[in-house]
Design a protein around this motif. Structure first.
Motif, PDB file in Angstrom:
ATOM      1  N   ALA A   1     -35.917 -25.538  34.504  1.00  0.00           N
ATOM      2  CA  ALA A   1     -35.624 -24.165  34.894  1.00  0.00           C
ATOM      3  C   ALA A   1     -34.478 -23.571  34.100  1.00  0.00           C
ATOM      4  O   ALA A   1     -34.330 -22.346  34.050  1.00  0.00           O
ATOM      5  CB  ALA A   1     -35.306 -24.103  36.387  1.00  0.00           C
ATOM      6  N   LEU A   2     -33.661 -24.400  33.478  1.00  0.00           N
ATOM      7  CA  LEU A   2     -32.506 -23.913  32.727  1.00  0.00           C
ATOM      8  C   LEU A   2     -32.895 -23.594  31.297  1.00  0.00           C
ATOM      9  O   LEU A   2     -33.518 -24.405  30.602  1.00  0.00           O
ATOM     10  CB  LEU A   2     -31.381 -24.949  32.735  1.00  0.00           C
ATOM     11  CG  LEU A   2     -30.664 -25.186  34.066  1.00  0.00           C
ATOM     12  CD1 LEU A   2     -29.665 -26.325  33.921  1.00  0.00           C
ATOM     13  CD2 LEU A   2     -29.959 -23.924  34.546  1.00  0.00           C
ATOM     14  N   ARG A   3     -32.495 -22.412  30.850  1.00  0.00           N
ATOM     15  CA  ARG A   3     -32.681 -22.048  29.453  1.00  0.00           C
ATOM     16  C   ARG A   3     -31.636 -22.787  28.627  1.00  0.00           C
ATOM     17  O   ARG A   3     -30.629 -23.279  29.149  1.00  0.00           O
ATOM     18  CB  ARG A   3     -32.506 -20.535  29.282  1.00  0.00           C
ATOM     19  CG  ARG A   3     -33.251 -19.709  30.314  1.00  0.00           C
ATOM     20  CD  ARG A   3     -34.736 -19.690  30.040  1.00  0.00           C
ATOM     21  NE  ARG A   3     -34.966 -19.034  28.771  1.00  0.00           N
ATOM     22  CZ  ARG A   3     -34.975 -17.699  28.616  1.00  0.00           C
ATOM     23  NH1 ARG A   3     -34.750 -16.919  29.652  1.00  0.00           N
ATOM     24  NH2 ARG A   3     -35.191 -17.166  27.448  1.00  0.00           N
ATOM     25  N   ASP A   4     -31.842 -22.849  27.311  1.00  0.00           N
ATOM     26  CA  ASP A   4     -30.909 -23.567  26.441  1.00  0.00           C
ATOM     27  C   ASP A   4     -29.482 -23.061  26.614  1.00  0.00           C
ATOM     28  O   ASP A   4     -28.530 -23.833  26.725  1.00  0.00           O
ATOM     29  CB  ASP A   4     -31.339 -23.426  24.980  1.00  0.00           C
ATOM     30  CG  ASP A   4     -32.611 -24.223  24.689  1.00  0.00           C
ATOM     31  OD1 ASP A   4     -32.932 -25.111  25.501  1.00  0.00           O
ATOM     32  OD2 ASP A   4     -33.275 -23.948  23.676  1.00  0.00           O
ATOM     33  N   TRP A   5     -29.310 -21.733  26.615  1.00  0.00           N
ATOM     34  CA  TRP A   5     -27.967 -21.168  26.706  1.00  0.00           C
ATOM     35  C   TRP A   5     -27.373 -21.338  28.100  1.00  0.00           C
ATOM     36  O   TRP A   5     -26.156 -21.283  28.271  1.00  0.00           O
ATOM     37  CB  TRP A   5     -27.972 -19.690  26.325  1.00  0.00           C
ATOM     38  CG  TRP A   5     -28.890 -18.821  27.149  1.00  0.00           C
ATOM     39  CD1 TRP A   5     -30.196 -18.529  26.894  1.00  0.00           C
ATOM     40  CD2 TRP A   5     -28.560 -18.144  28.360  1.00  0.00           C
ATOM     41  NE1 TRP A   5     -30.709 -17.724  27.865  1.00  0.00           N
ATOM     42  CE2 TRP A   5     -29.730 -17.462  28.779  1.00  0.00           C
ATOM     43  CE3 TRP A   5     -27.407 -18.047  29.123  1.00  0.00           C
ATOM     44  CZ2 TRP A   5     -29.762 -16.693  29.937  1.00  0.00           C
ATOM     45  CZ3 TRP A   5     -27.452 -17.280  30.284  1.00  0.00           C
ATOM     46  CH2 TRP A   5     -28.608 -16.611  30.679  1.00  0.00           C
ATOM     47  N   GLU A   6     -28.206 -21.539  29.122  1.00  0.00           N
ATOM     48  CA  GLU A   6     -27.694 -21.671  30.478  1.00  0.00           C
ATOM     49  C   GLU A   6     -27.074 -23.044  30.732  1.00  0.00           C
ATOM     50  O   GLU A   6     -26.351 -23.211  31.712  1.00  0.00           O
ATOM     51  CB  GLU A   6     -28.811 -21.418  31.489  1.00  0.00           C
ATOM     52  CG  GLU A   6     -29.257 -19.968  31.566  1.00  0.00           C
ATOM     53  CD  GLU A   6     -30.403 -19.765  32.529  1.00  0.00           C
ATOM     54  OE1 GLU A   6     -30.360 -18.801  33.315  1.00  0.00           O
ATOM     55  OE2 GLU A   6     -31.360 -20.560  32.506  1.00  0.00           O
ATOM     56  N   GLU A   7     -27.375 -24.018  29.885  1.00  0.00           N
ATOM     57  CA  GLU A   7     -26.783 -25.341  30.066  1.00  0.00           C
ATOM     58  C   GLU A   7     -25.742 -25.635  28.991  1.00  0.00           C
ATOM     59  O   GLU A   7     -25.456 -26.773  28.673  1.00  0.00           O
ATOM     60  CB  GLU A   7     -27.861 -26.420  30.082  1.00  0.00           C
ATOM     61  CG  GLU A   7     -28.758 -26.480  28.863  1.00  0.00           C
ATOM     62  CD  GLU A   7     -29.781 -27.589  28.995  1.00  0.00           C
ATOM     63  OE1 GLU A   7     -29.390 -28.759  28.888  1.00  0.00           O
ATOM     64  OE2 GLU A   7     -30.970 -27.280  29.188  1.00  0.00           O
ATOM     65  N   GLN A   8     -25.164 -24.563  28.443  1.00  0.00           N
ATOM     66  CA  GLN A   8     -24.094 -24.720  27.475  1.00  0.00           C
ATOM     67  C   GLN A   8     -22.799 -24.135  28.013  1.00  0.00           C
ATOM     68  O   GLN A   8     -22.793 -23.045  28.600  1.00  0.00           O
ATOM     69  CB  GLN A   8     -24.451 -24.043  26.145  1.00  0.00           C
ATOM     70  CG  GLN A   8     -25.560 -24.756  25.389  1.00  0.00           C
ATOM     71  CD  GLN A   8     -25.667 -24.309  23.962  1.00  0.00           C
ATOM     72  OE1 GLN A   8     -24.940 -23.437  23.515  1.00  0.00           O
ATOM     73  NE2 GLN A   8     -26.579 -24.911  23.223  1.00  0.00           N
ATOM     74  N   VAL A   9     -21.718 -24.851  27.829  1.00  0.00           N
ATOM     75  CA  VAL A   9     -20.389 -24.399  28.216  1.00  0.00           C
ATOM     76  C   VAL A   9     -19.635 -24.033  26.944  1.00  0.00           C
ATOM     77  O   VAL A   9     -19.444 -24.882  26.062  1.00  0.00           O
ATOM     78  CB  VAL A   9     -19.628 -25.491  28.995  1.00  0.00           C
ATOM     79  CG1 VAL A   9     -18.210 -25.029  29.323  1.00  0.00           C
ATOM     80  CG2 VAL A   9     -20.378 -25.861  30.267  1.00  0.00           C
ATOM     81  N   GLN A  10     -19.242 -22.784  26.829  1.00  0.00           N
ATOM     82  CA  GLN A  10     -18.576 -22.313  25.621  1.00  0.00           C
ATOM     83  C   GLN A  10     -17.120 -22.785  25.586  1.00  0.00           C
ATOM     84  O   GLN A  10     -16.421 -22.760  26.600  1.00  0.00           O
ATOM     85  CB  GLN A  10     -18.631 -20.787  25.544  1.00  0.00           C
ATOM     86  CG  GLN A  10     -20.032 -20.215  25.543  1.00  0.00           C
ATOM     87  CD  GLN A  10     -20.886 -20.763  24.421  1.00  0.00           C
ATOM     88  OE1 GLN A  10     -20.459 -20.792  23.264  1.00  0.00           O
ATOM     89  NE2 GLN A  10     -22.095 -21.196  24.738  1.00  0.00           N
ATOM     90  N   LEU A  11     -16.694 -23.209  24.400  1.00  0.00           N
ATOM     91  CA  LEU A  11     -15.315 -23.660  24.191  1.00  0.00           C
ATOM     92  C   LEU A  11     -14.634 -22.751  23.180  1.00  0.00           C
ATOM     93  O   LEU A  11     -15.221 -22.425  22.139  1.00  0.00           O
ATOM     94  CB  LEU A  11     -15.273 -25.098  23.664  1.00  0.00           C
ATOM     95  CG  LEU A  11     -16.032 -26.177  24.444  1.00  0.00           C
ATOM     96  CD1 LEU A  11     -15.923 -27.509  23.713  1.00  0.00           C
ATOM     97  CD2 LEU A  11     -15.501 -26.297  25.866  1.00  0.00           C
ATOM     98  N   TYR A  12     -13.418 -22.355  23.485  1.00  0.00           N
ATOM     99  CA  TYR A  12     -12.647 -21.591  22.504  1.00  0.00           C
ATOM    100  C   TYR A  12     -11.175 -21.942  22.675  1.00  0.00           C
ATOM    101  O   TYR A  12     -10.585 -21.697  23.734  1.00  0.00           O
ATOM    102  CB  TYR A  12     -12.850 -20.085  22.678  1.00  0.00           C
ATOM    103  CG  TYR A  12     -12.237 -19.289  21.540  1.00  0.00           C
ATOM    104  CD1 TYR A  12     -12.927 -19.146  20.330  1.00  0.00           C
ATOM    105  CD2 TYR A  12     -10.981 -18.726  21.644  1.00  0.00           C
ATOM    106  CE1 TYR A  12     -12.371 -18.442  19.274  1.00  0.00           C
ATOM    107  CE2 TYR A  12     -10.418 -18.020  20.599  1.00  0.00           C
ATOM    108  CZ  TYR A  12     -11.115 -17.890  19.412  1.00  0.00           C
ATOM    109  OH  TYR A  12     -10.570 -17.199  18.368  1.00  0.00           O
ATOM    110  N   PHE A  13     -10.593 -22.537  21.642  1.00  0.00           N
ATOM    111  CA  PHE A  13      -9.197 -22.950  21.685  1.00  0.00           C
ATOM    112  C   PHE A  13      -8.430 -22.234  20.569  1.00  0.00           C
ATOM    113  O   PHE A  13      -8.852 -22.258  19.415  1.00  0.00           O
ATOM    114  CB  PHE A  13      -9.060 -24.462  21.496  1.00  0.00           C
ATOM    115  CG  PHE A  13      -9.761 -25.268  22.555  1.00  0.00           C
ATOM    116  CD1 PHE A  13      -9.292 -25.275  23.856  1.00  0.00           C
ATOM    117  CD2 PHE A  13     -10.888 -26.008  22.249  1.00  0.00           C
ATOM    118  CE1 PHE A  13      -9.942 -26.010  24.840  1.00  0.00           C
ATOM    119  CE2 PHE A  13     -11.542 -26.748  23.223  1.00  0.00           C
ATOM    120  CZ  PHE A  13     -11.067 -26.745  24.530  1.00  0.00           C
ATOM    121  N   THR A  14      -7.328 -21.615  20.933  1.00  0.00           N
ATOM    122  CA  THR A  14      -6.464 -20.950  19.971  1.00  0.00           C
ATOM    123  C   THR A  14      -5.187 -21.763  19.818  1.00  0.00           C
ATOM    124  O   THR A  14      -4.474 -21.995  20.797  1.00  0.00           O
ATOM    125  CB  THR A  14      -6.102 -19.531  20.434  1.00  0.00           C
ATOM    126  OG1 THR A  14      -7.299 -18.774  20.609  1.00  0.00           O
ATOM    127  CG2 THR A  14      -5.206 -18.848  19.401  1.00  0.00           C
TER     128      THR A  14
END
Length: 442
Positions: free
Chosen positions: A298-311
């Motif tokens: 039921a999960l789309r590819d983007w729905e099971e991704q956690v975005q990371l952003y480190f500055t």
């Protein structure tokens, strides 16, 4: 009665990851000026620039209008599960001065995720002779097969003239309406942490948690991995890595390690632990995502991704300095404030945490240091009561809780002084930006 003069200055100081060497350029024009409706930005090199407000006009989506036909509605969006069906009505009005034949056709959009099958859509009547100024209603029935793939399906229903020999990158057919269908099924796994966005410092380590909940009746396997995205660098704003001869280091995918169970038990919440080791002398920013690898169709590819952003950010080493003058014996009031936004989502916190902002403030008259008195310090926060992230199906009511979305810390100083030339020095810690004002009171 004391009178507040027009000496009021507000400067917005952006202390970003560009502060690598700590060197700051001087500004010839003073920043102390009457407050206006035009904001002033002081960047890392203290160049003053205006930030005008741009007003964007509203976008109106018209009905399907052509020289011959008026289509209502011009757009329809449906959300259906496999095996479900839905029907809606479309009215077609002739603007022609003679009778025309209306023969509706289903035409695929070139940039759709999935293609609609003709037998999913039934339009009745199949054909009609439409007289001038006459209106005809068509019933469109959408039926989704039991074995349909989840995803988005987009197409046109063309009531006017259509020539399949003609093609266009972005087609717009005469007398048509757009049809968008989302086919979905309720997921068993809710991803409660959608992103991790944090400000980090070189040489430090950080720990984060990604929460997942299995609301289904069966155990579900997962295999999380870090997937590298574009990397952006402070010096050059480019989207690829520095080569080996570069003088600067960047965070690499090897700096991140994951510790997670291989199965999310039915009815339980699982945690993916993410550990970040920021190398010494690191600069720039790092963008990636954690592909959770959840075995839930039921999960789309983007729905099971956690975005990371480190500055990667550095504390400034030199103070911000501003010169000003007074022409009488006065009381000088200095107000400094910093607004901190929540980097890491409310569903968890870095074990290392972040210290609050701090200011080292000095005021000199010539070579003499003034006896500044801290008269007040204020902390305030923005609090929201709700859920964290966006999940499907909807989270139960007991998942609601208080979340802080940002905080503002303010310090106010005062000192009495004689007429003359003054120098204000502010060295901020643990903040990327701050505002300040200088008020002269007779």
């Amino acid at each position: 009665m004391k009178k507040i003069l027009s000496y009021l200055t507000i400067g917005l100081i952006a202390i970003s990851s560009l502060f690598i060497s700590g060197a700051m350029a001087d500004v010839e024009s003073p920043l102390i000026r009457p407050l206006t409706t035009e904001a002033k930005l002081v960047s890392s090199d203290y160049a003053v620039s205006s930030m005008p407000v741009e007003v964007e006009e509203a976008v109106i989506y018209p009905e399907g209008i052509s020289s011959k036909l008026l289509i209502k509605p011009g757009y329809s969006s449906l959300k259906l599960q496999p095996g479900e069906s839905r029907e809606f009505t479309v009215s077609v009005t002739s603007r022609e001065n003679e009778t025309i034949t209306i023969d509706p056709k289903l035409v695929m959009q070139p940039y759709t995720e999935n293609y609609l099958e003709d037998d999913w859509i039934d339009i009745s009547p199949e054909s009609v002779e439409l007289e001038p100024d006459a209106e005809q209603e068509f019933i469109v029935e959408v039926s989704i097969p039991e074995d349909a793939d989840i995803g988005y399906y987009n197409a046109f229903i063309v009531f006017g003239e259509y020539n399949e020999e003609e093609s266009s990158t972005y087609p717009r057919y005469d007398g048509s309406m757009e049809l968008s269908i989302e086919v979905w099924i309720p997921p068993s796994v809710q991803v409660l942490t959608n992103y991790i966005n944090d400000r980090v410092e070189a040489g430090n380590s950080y720990d984060y948690e990604i929460k997942l909940k299995n609301v289904g009746d069966e155990d579900i396997a997962m295999d999380p991995q870090v997937v590298l995205s574009d990397i952006y660098y402070a010096e050059e704003s480019i989207a690829y890595r520095f080569d080996e001869e570069s003088s600067g280091q960047v965070i690499d995918i090897s700096a991140i390690t994951l510790d997670a169970p291989s199965v999310i038990r039915a009815g339980e919440t699982a945690t993916v632990n993410l550990h970040l080791e920021v190398p010494e002398a690191t600069i720039g920013s790092f963008s990636a995502s954690v592909d959770l690898g959840i075995d839930d169709p039921a999960l789309r590819d983007w729905e099971e991704q956690v975005q990371l952003y480190f500055t990667v950010w550095q504390q400034p080493e030199e103070a911000f300095v501003r010169e000003f003058s007074t022409n009488a014996n006065v009381t000088i009031r200095i107000e400094i404030s910093s607004t901190q936004y929540t980097y890491y989502p409310a569903s968890g916190n870095s074990a290392s945490g972040h210290e609050g902002p701090f200011f080292e403030v000095t005021l000199n008259k010539g070579q003499e240091k003034a006896n500044l008195q801290l008269v007040s310090s204020t902390s305030k926060e923005n609090v929201n009561y709700g859920t964290t992230g966006t999940v499907r199906p909807l989270m139960p009511a007991d998942n609601y809780h208080y979340q802080t979305g940002g905080s503002t810390y303010t310090e106010v100083y005062e000192v009495s002084g004689e007429a003359g030339e003054w120098s204000l020095s502010i060295l901020p810690e643990n903040t990327e930006s701050f505002e300040y004002s200088i008020t002269v009171i007779n």
